[in-house]
Motif scaffolding. Structure first.
Motif, PDB file in Angstrom:
ATOM      1  N   LYS A  44       0.860  -1.196   0.000  1.00 19.26           N
ATOM      2  CA  LYS A  44       0.000   0.000   0.000  1.00 19.26           C
ATOM      3  C   LYS A  44       0.889   1.237   0.000  1.00 19.26           C
ATOM      4  CE  LYS A  44      -3.553   2.300   2.738  1.00 19.26           C
ATOM      5  NZ  LYS A  44      -4.372   2.236   3.971  1.00 19.26           N
ATOM      6  N   MET A  45       0.635   2.081  -1.068  1.00 16.06           N
ATOM      7  CA  MET A  45       1.407   3.311  -1.154  1.00 16.06           C
ATOM      8  C   MET A  45       0.434   4.473  -0.929  1.00 16.06           C
ATOM      9  SD  MET A  45       3.848   4.823  -4.203  1.00 16.06           S
ATOM     10  CE  MET A  45       2.470   5.159  -5.286  1.00 16.06           C
ATOM     11  N   VAL A  46       0.619   5.124   0.205  1.00 23.23           N
ATOM     12  CA  VAL A  46      -0.219   6.281   0.565  1.00 23.23           C
ATOM     13  C   VAL A  46       0.448   7.539   0.001  1.00 23.23           C
ATOM     14  CG1 VAL A  46      -1.207   7.633   2.416  1.00 23.23           C
ATOM     15  CG2 VAL A  46      -1.038   5.136   2.645  1.00 23.23           C
ATOM     16  N   ILE A  47      -0.331   8.250  -0.761  1.00 25.65           N
ATOM     17  CA  ILE A  47       0.190   9.473  -1.406  1.00 25.65           C
ATOM     18  C   ILE A  47      -0.166  10.655  -0.518  1.00 25.65           C
ATOM     19  CG2 ILE A  47       0.089  10.944  -3.467  1.00 25.65           C
ATOM     20  CD1 ILE A  47      -0.862   8.439  -5.020  1.00 25.65           C
ATOM     21  N   ILE A  48       0.862  11.291  -0.063  1.00 21.13           N
ATOM     22  CA  ILE A  48       0.687  12.437   0.847  1.00 21.13           C
ATOM     23  C   ILE A  48       0.531  13.714   0.001  1.00 21.13           C
ATOM     24  CG2 ILE A  48       1.758  13.765   2.708  1.00 21.13           C
ATOM     25  CD1 ILE A  48       3.261  11.157   3.478  1.00 21.13           C
ATOM     26  N   ASP A  49      -0.506  14.479   0.330  1.00 21.59           N
ATOM     27  CA  ASP A  49      -0.856  15.663  -0.474  1.00 21.59           C
ATOM     28  C   ASP A  49       0.131  16.795  -0.250  1.00 21.59           C
ATOM     29  OD1 ASP A  49      -2.305  17.344  -2.183  1.00 21.59           O
ATOM     30  OD2 ASP A  49      -3.600  18.081  -0.574  1.00 21.59           O
ATOM     31  N   GLU A  50       0.318  17.532  -1.332  1.00 21.08           N
ATOM     32  CA  GLU A  50       1.039  18.808  -1.314  1.00 21.08           C
ATOM     33  C   GLU A  50       0.107  19.888  -1.871  1.00 21.08           C
ATOM     34  OE1 GLU A  50       4.600  18.527  -3.520  1.00 21.08           O
ATOM     35  OE2 GLU A  50       5.729  17.624  -1.870  1.00 21.08           O
ATOM     36  N   ASN A  51       0.354  21.154  -1.489  1.00 24.64           N
ATOM     37  CA  ASN A  51      -0.494  22.274  -1.953  1.00 24.64           C
ATOM     38  C   ASN A  51      -0.051  22.667  -3.369  1.00 24.64           C
ATOM     39  OD1 ASN A  51      -2.451  24.214  -1.916  1.00 24.64           O
ATOM     40  ND2 ASN A  51      -1.213  25.729  -0.804  1.00 24.64           N
ATOM     41  N   ASP A  52      -0.436  21.865  -4.300  1.00 23.06           N
ATOM     42  CA  ASP A  52      -0.027  22.101  -5.673  1.00 23.06           C
ATOM     43  C   ASP A  52      -1.186  22.533  -6.583  1.00 23.06           C
ATOM     44  OD1 ASP A  52      -1.336  19.746  -5.497  1.00 23.06           O
ATOM     45  OD2 ASP A  52      -0.045  18.680  -6.901  1.00 23.06           O
ATOM     46  N   TRP A  53      -2.362  22.749  -5.985  1.00 27.67           N
ATOM     47  CA  TRP A  53      -3.533  23.231  -6.771  1.00 27.67           C
ATOM     48  C   TRP A  53      -4.018  24.573  -6.220  1.00 27.67           C
ATOM     49  CZ3 TRP A  53      -5.842  21.345 -11.101  1.00 27.67           C
ATOM     50  CH2 TRP A  53      -5.447  20.108 -11.544  1.00 27.67           C
ATOM     51  N   LYS A  54      -4.276  25.529  -7.167  1.00 30.62           N
ATOM     52  CA  LYS A  54      -4.881  26.812  -6.795  1.00 30.62           C
ATOM     53  C   LYS A  54      -6.403  26.659  -6.806  1.00 30.62           C
ATOM     54  CE  LYS A  54      -1.324  29.882  -8.646  1.00 30.62           C
ATOM     55  NZ  LYS A  54      -1.062  31.001  -9.574  1.00 30.62           N
ATOM     56  N   PRO A  55      -7.043  27.374  -5.914  1.00 29.81           N
ATOM     57  CA  PRO A  55      -8.510  27.380  -5.999  1.00 29.81           C
ATOM     58  C   PRO A  55      -8.959  28.012  -7.336  1.00 29.81           C
ATOM     59  CG  PRO A  55      -7.740  28.317  -3.926  1.00 29.81           C
ATOM     60  CD  PRO A  55      -6.543  28.187  -4.794  1.00 29.81           C
ATOM     61  N   PHE A  56     -10.112  27.610  -7.821  1.00 30.83           N
ATOM     62  CA  PHE A  56     -10.617  28.199  -9.075  1.00 30.83           C
ATOM     63  C   PHE A  56     -12.148  28.191  -9.048  1.00 30.83           C
ATOM     64  CE2 PHE A  56     -10.498  23.692  -9.821  1.00 30.83           C
ATOM     65  CZ  PHE A  56     -11.618  23.426 -10.584  1.00 30.83           C
ATOM     66  N   PHE A  57     -12.684  29.209  -9.734  1.00 29.63           N
ATOM     67  CA  PHE A  57     -14.133  29.275  -9.957  1.00 29.63           C
ATOM     68  C   PHE A  57     -14.419  28.692 -11.333  1.00 29.63           C
ATOM     69  CE2 PHE A  57     -13.569  32.692  -6.842  1.00 29.63           C
ATOM     70  CZ  PHE A  57     -14.592  32.419  -5.943  1.00 29.63           C
ATOM     71  N   SER A  58     -15.377  27.856 -11.371  1.00 30.47           N
ATOM     72  CA  SER A  58     -15.703  27.215 -12.643  1.00 30.47           C
ATOM     73  C   SER A  58     -16.306  28.229 -13.640  1.00 30.47           C
ATOM     74  CB  SER A  58     -16.681  26.064 -12.415  1.00 30.47           C
ATOM     75  OG  SER A  58     -17.869  26.542 -11.803  1.00 30.47           O
ATOM     76  N   GLN A  59     -16.912  29.296 -13.164  1.00 27.50           N
ATOM     77  CA  GLN A  59     -17.393  30.375 -14.033  1.00 27.50           C
ATOM     78  C   GLN A  59     -16.884  31.692 -13.461  1.00 27.50           C
ATOM     79  OE1 GLN A  59     -21.685  29.365 -12.711  1.00 27.50           O
ATOM     80  NE2 GLN A  59     -21.787  31.494 -13.465  1.00 27.50           N
ATOM     81  N   GLU A  60     -16.413  32.504 -14.355  1.00 23.76           N
ATOM     82  CA  GLU A  60     -15.778  33.735 -13.912  1.00 23.76           C
ATOM     83  C   GLU A  60     -16.732  34.931 -13.907  1.00 23.76           C
ATOM     84  OE1 GLU A  60     -12.407  34.332 -16.362  1.00 23.76           O
ATOM     85  OE2 GLU A  60     -11.210  32.794 -15.349  1.00 23.76           O
ATOM     86  N   TYR A  61     -17.957  34.809 -14.440  1.00 22.66           N
ATOM     87  CA  TYR A  61     -18.874  35.954 -14.487  1.00 22.66           C
ATOM     88  C   TYR A  61     -20.283  35.475 -14.196  1.00 22.66           C
ATOM     89  CZ  TYR A  61     -21.692  39.783 -16.304  1.00 22.66           C
ATOM     90  OH  TYR A  61     -22.596  40.797 -16.432  1.00 22.66           O
ATOM     91  N   ILE A  62     -20.936  36.172 -13.341  1.00 22.93           N
ATOM     92  CA  ILE A  62     -22.349  35.907 -13.112  1.00 22.93           C
ATOM     93  C   ILE A  62     -23.063  37.260 -12.986  1.00 22.93           C
ATOM     94  CG2 ILE A  62     -22.017  33.684 -11.975  1.00 22.93           C
ATOM     95  CD1 ILE A  62     -22.549  35.137  -9.318  1.00 22.93           C
ATOM     96  N   HIS A  63     -24.325  37.274 -13.337  1.00 18.19           N
ATOM     97  CA  HIS A  63     -25.143  38.498 -13.235  1.00 18.19           C
ATOM     98  C   HIS A  63     -26.263  38.247 -12.246  1.00 18.19           C
ATOM     99  CE1 HIS A  63     -28.495  41.232 -14.405  1.00 18.19           C
ATOM    100  NE2 HIS A  63     -27.486  42.110 -14.458  1.00 18.19           N
ATOM    101  N   LEU A  64     -26.393  39.165 -11.318  1.00 15.95           N
ATOM    102  CA  LEU A  64     -27.427  39.055 -10.305  1.00 15.95           C
ATOM    103  C   LEU A  64     -28.355  40.261 -10.387  1.00 15.95           C
ATOM    104  CD1 LEU A  64     -25.315  37.937  -7.195  1.00 15.95           C
ATOM    105  CD2 LEU A  64     -26.565  36.497  -8.819  1.00 15.95           C
ATOM    106  N   ASN A  65     -29.626  40.050 -10.239  1.00 11.97           N
ATOM    107  CA  ASN A  65     -30.621  41.121 -10.188  1.00 11.97           C
ATOM    108  C   ASN A  65     -31.240  41.121  -8.802  1.00 11.97           C
ATOM    109  OD1 ASN A  65     -32.769  42.908 -10.541  1.00 11.97           O
ATOM    110  ND2 ASN A  65     -32.937  42.357 -12.707  1.00 11.97           N
ATOM    111  N   ILE A  66     -30.929  42.160  -8.086  1.00 15.51           N
ATOM    112  CA  ILE A  66     -31.413  42.262  -6.707  1.00 15.51           C
ATOM    113  C   ILE A  66     -32.390  43.428  -6.635  1.00 15.51           C
ATOM    114  CG2 ILE A  66     -30.780  42.565  -4.296  1.00 15.51           C
ATOM    115  CD1 ILE A  66     -28.003  41.529  -4.980  1.00 15.51           C
ATOM    116  N   GLN A  67     -33.587  43.179  -6.269  1.00 11.51           N
ATOM    117  CA  GLN A  67     -34.611  44.219  -6.183  1.00 11.51           C
ATOM    118  C   GLN A  67     -34.261  45.207  -5.071  1.00 11.51           C
ATOM    119  OE1 GLN A  67     -36.878  43.762  -8.479  1.00 11.51           O
ATOM    120  NE2 GLN A  67     -38.139  45.564  -8.121  1.00 11.51           N
TER     121      GLN A  67
END
Length: 859
Positions: A100-123
């Motif tokens: 069993k080879m346990v792979i120890i995580d490293e911080n090699d991923w940046k957070p990301f938003f799957s969509q970069e633009y959204i429009h909201l209509n707030i009354q």
């Protein structure tokens, strides 16, 4: 690495940090198990099943992939689960090795938003703590290095006061900590990033927030009232798409700014209402023809509302219609009842007047109206455009003596202009009246007026001669025709020309009778005696017995054996007109030869021999009187002479009356230029009428041929001045008059068949007494002074020339003549036959001052 004591199963666990170099991921199984037992030194190893990640070569276990990436290897496991790879390795002794080879995580991923633009209509006006879900950011690293928090990239005081990022159970929400107001700000731009526990930042989530509007404000007009003016011919000079007024309303709401415009009109149906509005732009246009005289001001309202029609506002609109001169003046003629015919039509106005109507008699009025405004037509005028027939002067005149209180109407009085006479051609007149306004351009209208001059039974029957003489035999039988007396009635109407003949009652009516219809005289009773009857015959108008004439009739009953020739009438009266082409016959005298035609009758003219140019001659055989020279009534209006019979004592008296023709022009008695100074200010006058001047002209012709009327040469002067038939000139209209004015006046008689106009005119300069320098008279005086100086210079030069001529004749000329006399000349004479020498021969010969041979010619 963890290795457990092996019996049947041997567990080997390795913890490897991800992204370890692949070259380092090689293990010797014997080395892994050597510290546990020596039994494996001679074992053979094999995988229980093929593996994509590892390969086993004898005792060497090797990682076969190109990289060790925990996120790829464990992409299907939860972030919080362990990521490992397991192998089952068999030996020939049936010992199972669990690798069993346990792979120890490293911080090699940046957070990301799957969509970069959204429009909201707030009354707007959402409650505080209102939350809206946002998309979360992803980070494939394990929980150790996963997303730590979110924050605003453009964090400002404004955003901090209104928005807050909130994480709740793995969800990302935007929380309102203050109510939104669209009217203050209708849009917000938020930029959000995610930061993991290793400090890596994600891409930016752009959140476009539109503040939803609530329809909380009414449309607001830019003006409290909209007011404009347009001419009534707007559609004529502009397109129907041209706007006349722009209505603008503003809505303070954010987005509900679309405003709909409608016209609120409760006073007029829409099909005849002349205006329409574009519901989107607020432009008001004209859709129907406008008429100032129908409606001069339109008042209505315009409603502005939102698309949802929840809120609206109303504004008043006033549109004034500007008048233009588009209506002709109307002419209304009112005739006094006594001059109205029994029947009349709508087009022509008919007037019946009697010929004996007085000059200046009022027969009616003319009212001129113009429905255009006073600003357009500040004055109206009326004139007689034409009067037919043109051979006689017009029987009526217009007088604007009535004061008018309004500019929209003017009243004129219709008066008779002269004495009428049916017998001299006054019968029916067709008069065209023209009314004009003073608009721009000026408009006019016409009305026809028909004047019938009714003949009056005003002419007295007149016998053709005042004395009749008839001779007949005393043996004439009963009902023998003695002769005829004849009278004429000059009335125009045939009904008024009926004459009844009667004998004045005396003692001879039983012997003589007269036919009352034709004036024939008959023997009523035979008389065998030689006797003379003196009768008086009456010619009576059958309709008016007060109109009559009488003539003396002498009837001589003679014995034919004792008869001598005698004139049949004691007086002959002939009428002729002046200026006829001569010679022509004027009449004939007759003598009674007693029935003895064998005795010749000879007529002889007796007149004053001092009249060397006596204009008549007499045919001695026929008794015909002939005019041999032109007659002029103004020189002599009548002639009286006698004619007698040769070898008889009988004679007759001849009267010849010269009838007038219109052969003289009116001549002014006054000077031909006058200067009148007046003031147009009301302060100096109690009335609007001002007496200007009086003119007078004479015409030596008789009756209407010498009756003179006066007229202005320029018709526009009638707008301010009136000239009466007696020559008085009155200024009656002070409105908008500009002095000085030059009045030119001519005279015209009422002659028949053609009226004559004066050859000269009178010029009257009407000037302002306070602006005498503008009067043409001052300019004339200046020109007079200049002309006087020039004349004086010419006189001085003329006197100088005379003095030089005197000096020449007295001194210089005498000296030259003495010098000539001292010179000698040689002359040779020749005689020639039939030689004609011109008188100018000597004139063209040069003067001789020296010794020369002169050839002299004798003729």
């Amino acid at each position: 690495m963890f290795a457990y004591d092996c019996q049947d199963i041997c567990n080997i666990t390795l913890s490897i940090t991800e992204n370890t170099l692949v070259e380092k991921l090689t293990w010797n199984l014997l080395d892994l198990l050597s510290n546990r037992t020596s039994l494996y030194e001679y074992l053979q190893f094999s995988l229980s099943k093929p593996s994509n990640e590892f390969e086993l070569n004898s005792t060497i276990l090797k990682y076969r992939l190109l990289e060790l990436d925990r996120e790829k290897i464990c992409k299907n496991i939860s972030i919080n689960d362990e990521c490992s790879l397991q192998l089952e390795i068999f030996t020939q002794t049936s010992i199972i090795i669990i690798f069993k080879m346990v792979i120890i995580d490293e911080n090699d991923w940046k957070p990301f938003f799957s969509q970069e633009y959204i429009h909201l209509n707030i009354q707007e006006n959402r409650a505080i703590n209102y939350r809206i879900q946002l998309p979360i950011a992803y980070d494939y690293d394990s929980i150790k290095y996963n997303i730590d928090h979110y924050e605003f990239l453009n964090n400002t005081d404004e955003i901090e006061r209104i928005f807050q990022i909130e994480e709740f159970h793995g969800e990302l929400r935007l929380k309102l900590i203050k109510k939104l107001d669209c009217e203050s700000k209708d849009n917000y731009q938020l930029y959000i990033i995610a930061i993991d526990k290793g400090g890596f930042k994600s891409n930016t989530l752009h959140v476009n927030i539109t503040v939803g509007d609530l329809n909380e404000y009414q449309p607001r007009f830019t003006q409290r009232i909209y007011h404009t003016s347009i001419p009534e011919n707007f559609l004529t000079i502009n397109s129907s798409l041209s706007p006349i007024l722009q209505i603008i309303a503003i809505d303070d709401d954010c987005y509900d700014k679309t405003i709909l415009y409608t016209i609120l009109n409760n006073d007029m149906p829409n099909d005849i209402f002349p205006f329409e509005i574009d519901k989107y732009t607020g432009s008001i246009r004209v859709k129907h023809k406008l008429d100032y005289e129908t409606i001069s001001t339109y008042r209505f309202r315009v409603k502005a509302s939102n698309l949802d029609h929840i809120t609206s506002s109303i504004v008043p609109v006033v549109i004034d219609i500007l008048d233009i001169n588009d209506n002709q003046p109307s002419i209304q003629i009112n005739i006094l009842n006594e001059y109205k015919p029994m029947e009349n039509n709508d087009e022509d106005v008919i007037i019946n007047i009697n010929e004996n109507i007085h000059p200046g008699q009022v027969i009616g009025t003319v009212l001129i109206r113009d429905i255009d405004s006073a600003m357009i037509n500040y004055r109206l005028s009326l004139k007689i455009l034409s009067c037919f027939p043109l051979t006689v002067s017009c029987p009526i005149d217009l007088d604007s003596e009535i004061e008018n209180n309004t500019f929209s109407s003017t009243t004129y009085i219709i008066r008779t202009s002269r004495q009428l006479n049916s017998e001299q051609g006054d019968e029916t007149f067709i008069i065209i009246l023209e009314a004009s306004d003073y608009g721009n351009p000026s408009l006019s209208s016409q009305r026809r007026l028909i004047v019938h001059v009714n003949d009056e039974n005003d002419c007295v029957p007149k016998f053709t001669q005042s004395n009749y003489q008839f001779r007949l035999s005393h043996l004439s039988p009963v009902d023998f025709l003695i002769g005829q007396v004849h009278a004429n009635d000059d009335d125009h109407s045939p009904n008024y020309r009926l004459i009844q003949y009667k004998l004045l009652e005396d003692n001879n009516q039983d012997i003589i009778r007269i036919d009352e219809n034709n004036g024939y005289l008959f023997i009523a009773k035979q008389s065998l005696l030689e006797i003379t009857f003196n009768l008086t015959v009456l010619a009576i108008d059958r309709h008016n017995h007060s109109l009559y004439d009488q003539a003396n009739v002498q009837i001589i009953l003679f014995d034919t054996t004792k008869c001598t020739a005698m004139f049949r009438q004691t007086i002959y009266i002939f009428n002729t007109t002046e200026h006829q082409t001569t010679p022509y016959d004027i009449g004939q005298v007759n003598a009674d030869d007693c029935g003895l035609s064998s005795i010749p009758i000879s007529y002889h003219l007796m007149h004053d021999n001092s009249l060397s140019l006596f204009p008549f001659i007499l045919d001695s055989h026929s008794g015909t009187i002939k005019v041999i020279s032109e007659l002029d009534r103004e020189i002599q209006s009548s002639y009286k002479f006698y004619i007698h019979l040769f070898n008889s004592t009988s004679q007759t008296e001849v009267h010849i009356n010269i009838l007038d023709q219109n052969d003289h022009y009116p001549i002014f008695d006054d000077i031909h230029e006058q200067y009148i100074y007046i003031s147009t200010h009301q302060y100096y006058h109690q009335t609007n009428k001002r007496f200007i001047a009086h003119v007078h002209a004479t015409d030596p012709d008789d009756d209407i041929n010498g009756l003179v009327n006066y007229y202005f040469t320029h018709k526009e002067h009638y707008d301010y001045f009136h000239i009466y038939s007696n020559g008085s000139i009155i200024l009656y209209n002070l409105f908008d008059i500009h002095l000085p004015i030059t009045l030119e006046i001519y005279a015209r008689d009422q002659g028949y068949p053609e009226a004559l106009r004066s050859k000269d005119t009178i010029i009257i300069y009407v000037c302002d007494i306070f602006k005498q320098n503008e009067c043409p008279s001052n300019k004339l005086r200046r020109n007079f002074y200049l002309g006087s100086i020039i004349i004086m210079i010419c006189v001085v030069l003329f006197l100088l020339i005379i003095i030089l001529c005197i000096i020449w004749n007295l001194f210089i000329k005498e000296h030259l003549e003495n010098k000539k006399n001292n010179q000698s000349y040689n002359c040779r004479l020749e005689a020639r036959k039939n030689l004609i020498v011109s008188d100018s021969f000597y004139d063209i010969s040069p003067s001789i001052y020296e010794n020369h041979d002169i050839r002299c010619v004798a003729v």
